[in-house]
Design a protein around this motif. Sequence first.
Motif, short mmCIF file in Angstrom:
data_model
loop_
_atom_site.label_atom_id
_atom_site.label_comp_id
_atom_site.label_asym_id
_atom_site.label_seq_id
_atom_site.Cartn_x
_atom_site.Cartn_y
_atom_site.Cartn_z
N ALA A 121 24.37 41.69 1.27
CA ALA A 121 23.53 42.30 0.69
C ALA A 121 22.14 41.62 0.16
N SER A 122 22.56 40.21 0.05
CA SER A 122 21.43 39.29 -0.60
C SER A 122 20.21 38.78 0.87
N LEU A 123 21.64 38.81 2.05
CA LEU A 123 20.76 38.34 2.83
C LEU A 123 19.79 39.71 3.69
N GLU A 156 36.43 20.27 1.30
CA GLU A 156 36.95 20.81 2.26
C GLU A 156 37.79 21.59 2.33
N GLN A 157 38.17 22.30 1.52
CA GLN A 157 39.16 23.00 1.53
C GLN A 157 38.31 24.47 1.36
N LEU A 158 37.10 24.45 1.90
CA LEU A 158 36.11 25.48 1.69
C LEU A 158 35.58 25.74 2.85
N LEU A 159 36.11 24.65 4.33
CA LEU A 159 35.07 25.17 5.62
C LEU A 159 34.65 26.40 5.96
N PRO A 160 36.49 26.77 6.05
CA PRO A 160 35.84 28.50 6.42
C PRO A 160 35.23 29.48 5.93
N PHE A 161 35.12 28.79 4.91
CA PHE A 161 33.90 29.39 3.81
C PHE A 161 32.42 29.35 4.00
N PHE A 162 32.82 28.28 3.79
CA PHE A 162 30.86 27.69 4.80
C PHE A 162 30.71 28.12 6.36
N GLU A 163 32.12 28.06 6.39
CA GLU A 163 31.19 28.52 8.47
C GLU A 163 31.30 30.02 8.26
N GLN A 164 32.05 31.25 7.75
CA GLN A 164 31.28 32.20 7.17
C GLN A 164 30.06 32.00 7.15
N ILE A 165 29.66 31.44 6.02
CA ILE A 165 28.62 31.91 5.23
C ILE A 165 27.06 31.26 5.88
N VAL A 166 27.65 30.46 7.35
CA VAL A 166 26.39 30.23 7.75
C VAL A 166 26.01 31.31 9.03
N ASN A 167 27.31 31.70 9.25
CA ASN A 167 27.20 32.87 10.75
C ASN A 167 26.76 33.82 9.91
N LEU A 168 27.47 34.49 8.91
CA LEU A 168 26.49 35.56 8.04
C LEU A 168 25.16 34.85 7.95
N ILE A 169 24.43 34.12 7.32
CA ILE A 169 23.05 33.81 7.88
C ILE A 169 22.48 33.80 8.69
#
Length: 116
Positions: free
Chosen positions: A57-59, A77-90
Amino acid sequence: MSAALVVGYDPQAIPGVDGTALRAALDAELARFGEHGIDAAMTLVAFDESAESALVASLTERPWDVVVVGGGIRKAEQLLPFFEQIVNLIRRHAPQAAIAFNTSGGDSVEAAQRWL
């Protein structure tokens, strides 16, 4: 006027952290964008099922020139998959935007300026 979106981890979702104080610091940094002639918004997400829809919605709200991803998401480190998800959503929902990374909540303006 350039437009920047700052994506960070919701301080209220971090156990053992003074979420109110951290949010105040993030809000102060967001205000600093205006002092530099940058129109900025902030989206704070938690590592749960609501993150993707909130971020999309923000993007898609407007064409961003740069999206700054905060260290709270990137450094845990435990948020690495979350970080990857965010980069790909961007990449998917704001392909025109540069992607920048801050080192702390206090240098998001400088991170954005590197790409503006």
